[in-house]
Enzyme design. Sequence first.
Site, mmCIF file in Angstrom:
data_model
loop_
_atom_site.group_PDB
_atom_site.id
_atom_site.type_symbol
_atom_site.label_atom_id
_atom_site.label_comp_id
_atom_site.label_asym_id
_atom_site.label_seq_id
_atom_site.Cartn_x
_atom_site.Cartn_y
_atom_site.Cartn_z
ATOM 1 N N GLU A 51 0.818 -1.215 0.000
ATOM 2 C CA GLU A 51 0.000 0.000 0.000
ATOM 3 C C GLU A 51 0.853 1.266 0.000
ATOM 4 O OE1 GLU A 51 -2.553 -3.209 1.943
ATOM 5 O OE2 GLU A 51 -0.461 -2.522 2.151
ATOM 6 N N PHE A 113 -11.965 -6.737 13.818
ATOM 7 C CA PHE A 113 -10.849 -7.247 13.029
ATOM 8 C C PHE A 113 -10.484 -6.260 11.918
ATOM 9 C CE2 PHE A 113 -9.384 -9.799 9.316
ATOM 10 C CZ PHE A 113 -8.169 -10.213 9.857
ATOM 11 N N GLN A 114 -9.227 -5.937 11.841
ATOM 12 C CA GLN A 114 -8.676 -4.993 10.868
ATOM 13 C C GLN A 114 -9.374 -3.626 10.921
ATOM 14 O OE1 GLN A 114 -8.396 -6.881 6.949
ATOM 15 N NE2 GLN A 114 -6.325 -7.585 7.469
ATOM 16 N N LYS A 163 -17.718 -0.659 5.230
ATOM 17 C CA LYS A 163 -18.160 -1.645 4.261
ATOM 18 C C LYS A 163 -19.669 -1.604 4.018
ATOM 19 C CE LYS A 163 -17.396 -6.394 2.783
ATOM 20 N NZ LYS A 163 -16.731 -7.688 3.068
ATOM 21 N N MET A 468 24.355 9.236 2.933
ATOM 22 C CA MET A 468 24.171 10.574 3.494
ATOM 23 C C MET A 468 24.406 10.583 4.999
ATOM 24 S SD MET A 468 23.732 13.699 2.775
ATOM 25 C CE MET A 468 22.833 14.031 1.252
#
Length: 554
Positions: A51, A113-114, A163, A468
């Site tokens: 993602e 959940f999630q 959802k 760096m």
Amino acid sequence: MILNGSQIFVETLIEQGADTIFGYPGGAVLNLYDALYQNSHRIHHVLTAHEQGAAHAADGYARATGKTGVVLATSGPGATNLVTGIATAQIDSVPMVAFTGNVPTTSLGKDSFQEAYIEGITLPITKHSFTVRHVEDLADTIRSAFRIAQSGRKGVVLVDIPKDVSAATCEFINKAPEPKRTITVFDHNKVAQAAQMINEAKRPLLIFGGGVVGAAGCDALRALVHTGSIPATHTLMAAGVLDYREELNLGLLGMHGCFASNKAVAECDLLIAIGTRFSDRVVLNSTLFARKSKIIHIDIDTSELGKNVVADLEVAGDASYVLNSLLPQINRQDHEDWLAQIRDWQTKDYVPQDAEDHLTPHQIINEICLQTGSDATFVTDVGQHQMWAAQYLHHTKSRGFITSGGLGTMGFGYGAAIGAQIGLGNDHRVVMLTGDGSFHMNLNEGCTAASQEIPLITVIFNNSVLGMVRQWQTKFYDERYAATDPNRKTDFVKLAEGFGLTGYRCTNLAEFKEAFTKAMASKTAVWIECVIDKDEQVLPMIPGGGDVHQIIME
């Protein structure tokens, strides 16, 4: 007509002009993905490996095209994986709309959940965050998100869609996209005052940043430079607004900027800053910055005026509109004495040395420029290679240099380059420059480049260290190289082949010329590993908190 939330989602995206969406599916967005599947002939979905890669791809797409980037992720970890990409785009004022799924509204706040409270998580790093709780609000929320992302100072808007909202139905009426709200109002008296200050100045200097690109004010800025014969220096985000061959272009300013540009800041009598927020990498020390100068600051975001540097005259407004009002009031001048002094300082600028027996960064970049010409778009990760690219690329286009400026996000480059390549099309040349440290953070998107069949060229500056950070340890920590030599055994050529790409490894300039020539002819993505010395440094360098008198040139 009666549509469900997922259908409304797709119809409103298309209504707003979106043609590409980057993302990764999951349970909370299955309804949305089903609608995308059924409309794949109308809107192109690009599946990434992660993602965060999708967020950077949407960001790169937006920077390259000027359109609004769109990204979609599922709930919980999918949503939180967008956070770095959202923050990267927001601080660089990139227009982007991020969509996330969530658990049903009846399950919100129950540690389902999630589930993650992504609206709250992203509130500090977006222009606005929405959670849609009723399907009747979905279309107008999406419309507002696109308008907000492109209005005023551009940025990121998040829309969280539970959802059950994506499954519910309601009446949908198509609407024409709302016009973005450009700030056309500004104080004309202050503009007249700015013109007078510019006309009276003996040693004027212009500093411009990414806000000029965002406001489409590049042509007006070039006209101001030429009309007033005003030397100009730019921040990292504005490379390419002025052609690298432009005589009045002094180049990069700040920590790794040119000696002449930093010296001009110290000695000018009027500093005109346009579309820049005076970041610490540019100003370095606000008490030492432009002490001999009066300062004019023009910016669309009033919160930036007086935040880091106090100006003598502040003008709030869109850079394009303000510049076009200012231009007719500027007298034609030559400032020959001032320009002669600057030319003398330019003879003292750092000049990298060529080598015959090994690869040097500037020689690699010069060869890239020779083979790609002036039409290529360059994307970088973050680190030494990023600064070398800013210093040595032949910048000729206002949207031709894409990099993470404000957040400095290692791992930004490959996703952003994929997004840029998809946005610009395979006929356009996109070259991504990275270091082995940054590339290890996002090379998983090699599978995306392969599956999308894009001709993206990646040049890896491999010094086998975190360059760096190691440079700072060399200069300021008595060469105590803590955790900057990772001792990785990665074979980039084999790894490229494992992704279905082509890989080359180069140890000298002749090998690189041959490899890059082959890459230019390739129809698929190519990785070119360039082995460089671990002690190569980015010079010049001004230590944080210093000024041009502390500049390190060797």
